[in-house]
Write an enzyme that holds these catalytic residues in place. Structure first.
Site, PDB file in Angstrom:
ATOM      1  N   TYR A  70      -4.931   5.030   2.242  1.00  0.00           N
ATOM      2  CA  TYR A  70      -3.785   4.609   1.425  1.00  0.00           C
ATOM      3  C   TYR A  70      -2.472   4.897   2.149  1.00  0.00           C
ATOM      4  CZ  TYR A  70      -0.584   4.608  -2.615  1.00  0.00           C
ATOM      5  OH  TYR A  70       0.452   4.360  -3.470  1.00  0.00           O
ATOM      6  N   SER A  95       5.443   4.689  -1.412  1.00  0.00           N
ATOM      7  CA  SER A  95       5.003   5.967  -1.955  1.00  0.00           C
ATOM      8  C   SER A  95       5.531   7.062  -1.049  1.00  0.00           C
ATOM      9  CB  SER A  95       3.471   6.011  -2.007  1.00  0.00           C
ATOM     10  OG  SER A  95       2.988   7.332  -2.152  1.00  0.00           O
TER      11      SER A  95
END
Length: 300
Positions: free
Chosen positions: A166, A153
């Site tokens: 995350y 990501s």
């Protein structure tokens, strides 16, 4: 591109397989379908059996594979299924896509929630890769071009407020991938990082639900305004993200293109990466303004 077909001078090419984890929805589902339509045979790893069966009903080249990346027993069972199914074929690609978000203030985010994100987003990748590497190495030894695509990501390059758990797991994935790449180079196994920005996938709905659960009274007292701004940002980004099929196209390139890169920014990740170039305090101030964080809270 077709696998298992007669090549030049009547040579029969072995069937080529790819394993995709987290294939139930979003990027994983789009990738499994794209690769199947391109002529590859795809092992679609899903936690729920019915999700894999649904994908098989869409395209017969998709082989359902029950696979929870946090459960070593399921990984080993999946490995045996793959070995039996391959026959004379080769496993030439691995897409580590399974992932979960859980936003919230690091001060109050439950430790077990942070551990779960690492188990899925990082340690799950490590376990699956270790299990299936011998099959990739065997295919490389037979002259096949083999590759691993780790779906990270933009959060693995730039950390954002209230997504620290995350992002930390994705930073770990980035470091691990960067070390794995030169280690596997002698066998010709490529390792690529896929770094999407926002995508129109169910992960945003999960993030919104997790953020709502983080709104306990004591949390709201400290971070209420910022969490409300975060919720609005998630709702907006979920509408403006790129479709998962666009990320799937990039993953196919990372696996099989003649000239492949080591890192692929997708969608608005190309813009967001600029934040990584800013001085830390400038970036913190900018993110704080976007999220409505005060510059200073007066006590008492």
């Amino acid at each position: 591109m077709t696998s298992g077909f007669g090549g030049a001078k009547g040579i029969i090419m072995p069937a080529r397989f790819v394993l995709v984890t987290g294939a139930s929805t979003g990027i994983g589902e789009a990738t499994a379908l794209r690769l199947a339509r391109a002529g590859y045979r795809v092992f679609a790893g899903t936690r729920r059996v019915e999700d894999g069966q649904r994908l098989h009903s869409v395209h017969s080249a998709i082989h359902p594979l029950q696979l929870d990346v946090t459960k070593p027993a399921e990984i080993l069972a999946a490995l045996e299924v793959v070995r039996e199914t391959l026959g004379e074929g080769c496993l030439v690609g691995l897409v580590n896509n399974a992932g979960i978000p859980s936003p919230g203030p690091l001060e109050t985010l439950p430790l077990e929630t942070i551990r779960e994100m690492f188990e899925v987003n990082f340690f799950g990748v490590v376990q699956v890769t270790r299990a299936f590497l011998p099959l990739l190495r065997a295919a490389s030894g037979r002259g096949q071009r083999c590759a691993i695509a780790n779906v990270s990501s933009i959060g693995g390059r730039v950390a954002f407020a209230f997504s620290g758990g995350y992002d930390a797991a994705k930073f770990a994935l980035t470091g691990w991938s960067n070390s794995l790449r030169p280690e596997l180079r002698p066998w010709g196994i490529q390792v690529a990082l896929i770094e999407p920005g926002t995508t129109t996938t169910p992960i945003w709905g999960k993030a919104a639900s997790a953020l709502a659960e983080a709104n306990a009274p004591d949390v709201r007292f400290l971070y209420g305004a910022a969490l409300d701004a975060q919720a609005r940002a998630i709702a907006k980004l979920s509408r403006l993200g790129v479709p998962p099929e666009r990320v799937a196209k990039v993953i196919e390139h990372a696996l099989f293109a003649r000239w492949r890169r080591t890192r692929y920014l997708v969608g608005n990740a190309r813009i967001l990466r600029v934040l990584a170039w800013l001085p830390d305090r400038w970036r913190d101030a900018l993110v704080g303004r976007v999220l409505g964080l005060p510059d200073r809270i007066k006590s008492g």
